[in-house]
Design a protein around this motif. Structure first.
Motif, mmCIF file in Angstrom:
data_model
loop_
_atom_site.group_PDB
_atom_site.id
_atom_site.type_symbol
_atom_site.label_atom_id
_atom_site.label_comp_id
_atom_site.label_asym_id
_atom_site.label_seq_id
_atom_site.Cartn_x
_atom_site.Cartn_y
_atom_site.Cartn_z
ATOM 1 N N VAL A 136 32.067 -13.213 49.715
ATOM 2 C CA VAL A 136 31.465 -14.313 50.472
ATOM 3 C C VAL A 136 29.997 -14.465 50.115
ATOM 4 C CG1 VAL A 136 30.793 -15.066 52.791
ATOM 5 C CG2 VAL A 136 33.100 -14.207 52.379
ATOM 6 N N VAL A 137 29.286 -13.357 50.001
ATOM 7 C CA VAL A 137 27.869 -13.416 49.617
ATOM 8 C C VAL A 137 27.718 -14.041 48.239
ATOM 9 C CG1 VAL A 137 25.845 -12.020 49.058
ATOM 10 C CG2 VAL A 137 27.192 -11.482 51.091
ATOM 11 N N LYS A 138 28.565 -13.654 47.296
ATOM 12 C CA LYS A 138 28.493 -14.228 45.952
ATOM 13 C C LYS A 138 28.762 -15.736 45.979
ATOM 14 C CE LYS A 138 29.584 -12.410 42.198
ATOM 15 N NZ LYS A 138 30.277 -11.898 40.991
ATOM 16 N N LEU A 139 29.725 -16.152 46.808
ATOM 17 C CA LEU A 139 30.014 -17.576 46.913
ATOM 18 C C LEU A 139 28.834 -18.338 47.511
ATOM 19 C CD1 LEU A 139 33.741 -17.544 48.119
ATOM 20 C CD2 LEU A 139 32.885 -18.118 45.838
ATOM 21 N N ARG A 160 24.267 -22.075 47.004
ATOM 22 C CA ARG A 160 22.832 -22.366 47.154
ATOM 23 C C ARG A 160 22.186 -22.713 45.822
ATOM 24 N NH1 ARG A 160 20.095 -20.942 51.742
ATOM 25 N NH2 ARG A 160 18.243 -20.492 50.479
ATOM 26 N N SER A 161 22.749 -22.191 44.738
ATOM 27 C CA SER A 161 22.200 -22.497 43.414
ATOM 28 C C SER A 161 22.731 -23.810 42.857
ATOM 29 C CB SER A 161 22.511 -21.360 42.440
ATOM 30 O OG SER A 161 23.910 -21.255 42.223
ATOM 31 N N VAL A 184 41.748 -11.736 49.461
ATOM 32 C CA VAL A 184 40.810 -10.727 49.959
ATOM 33 C C VAL A 184 39.727 -11.369 50.825
ATOM 34 C CG1 VAL A 184 39.007 -9.103 49.262
ATOM 35 C CG2 VAL A 184 41.208 -9.094 48.082
ATOM 36 N N ILE A 185 39.264 -12.554 50.424
ATOM 37 C CA ILE A 185 38.188 -13.222 51.161
ATOM 38 C C ILE A 185 38.643 -13.701 52.530
ATOM 39 C CG2 ILE A 185 36.693 -15.268 51.181
ATOM 40 C CD1 ILE A 185 36.509 -14.980 48.131
#
Length: 292
Positions: free
Chosen positions: A44-47, A52-53, A157-158
């Motif tokens: 989730v953090v990576k997504l 945001r980028s 998993v997410i």
């Protein structure tokens, strides 16, 4: 047939926690749950970083626009109901059981539903093919199947920790969940019963429901609504599971994840795998629920 997806919620709610009293089993389940939750949080953090980028969460593949219309969608929905009624009639003819044999009645209803879902998928595919749709437009081809499998696993998993947490909250504090199919598997642990539930919930339901909701319905809506088709099909998927508690609410979340995956990939094969994994977890939890 569609209510079988609600097995996911029953397995995680009131039945599993008190029954897993074995220290070794509790430790193993706790370890696996912790790994899944941490992996989910990391993904989730990576997504969020990608979002945001300005990067897309999934790189889109070329679209496969649906060639069918709303009349076709409605007709195929009626076809599913007809298939279900016919299969129930046929199964009852060849496997008659008395009204008092509740477990047997539920078992043969499951068998009829499984047959109906698979027959519907085959017949509906042939009908759409006869009307000019290609196998690719039907969502049965994947240009990169290994990538699709990886994405299905990561999506599972997410979404599993937050959706199961939501389901457990609703079951405990809002409205308890109950379903006769759960009672069937709890009462009958024979190879016949377990195999029947696996075939229905892990094989037939993912194939038929992903084909109808994520390709026939969502594919038609994409032509008219674009990305909003994912939301509409997810809500329809959840509403189709009304009854026996509030399990339909988290299923909308599942529909959003599966629908987004199909929208980006242009194929239903990864969402079928995701659906099978999702329902497979519920079966495992139910089978574990009487272990001490």
């Amino acid at each position: 047939g569609s209510d079988l997806n609600n097995l996911v919620w029953s397995g995680i709610c009131s039945r599993c926690s008190p029954s897993l009293e074995s220290g070794l089993m509790t430790a193993l389940v706790g370890f696996v749950a912790t790994v899944v939750c941490l992996t989910s949080l990391f993904c989730v953090v990576k997504l969020l970083v990608r979002y945001r980028s300005g990067e897309p969460l999934l790189s889109p593949l070329p679209e496969n626009p649906a060639s069918w219309d709303g009349f076709d969608v409605a007709s195929l929905f009626v076809l599913f109901i007809v298939c279900q009624a016919l299969c129930v009639t046929v199964v009852q003819h060849f496997f008659p059981v008395g009204d008092e044999a509740t477990a047997d009645v539920l078992g043969y209803q499951l068998l009829a539903n499984a047959i109906a879902m698979l027959v519907f998928t085959c017949v509906a595919s042939l009908i759409l093919r006869a009307r000019g749709a290609s196998w690719k437009s039907l969502g049965f081809q994947d240009e990169a199947p290994l990538t699709g499998l990886r994405l299905a696993g990561l999506t599972w998993v997410i979404i599993v920790p937050p959706l199961l947490a939501l389901a457990a909250f609703l079951d405990r504090f809002v409205k308890p969940y109950s379903h006769p199919v759960v009672d069937f598997l709890q009462a009958d642990r024979t190879a016949w019963a377990i195999g029947l539930v696996i075939v229905t919930a892990v094989v037939a339901a993912p194939i038929a429901e992903e084909f109808f909701f994520r390709r026939i319905l969502q594919g038609w809506l994409e032509v008219k609504l674009g990305d909003w088709a994912v939301v509409v099909s997810a809500v329809c998927f959840g509403v189709a599971h009304l009854g026996h508690g509030l399990g339909w609410i988290p299923l909308i979340g599942f529909g959003l994840a599966a629908g987004y995956l199909v929208r980006r990939r242009g194929t239903i094969l990864p969402s079928i795998v995701l659906h099978a994994l999702f329902n497979g977890l519920s079966v495992v939890l139910l089978l574990m629920s009487d272990l001490n």
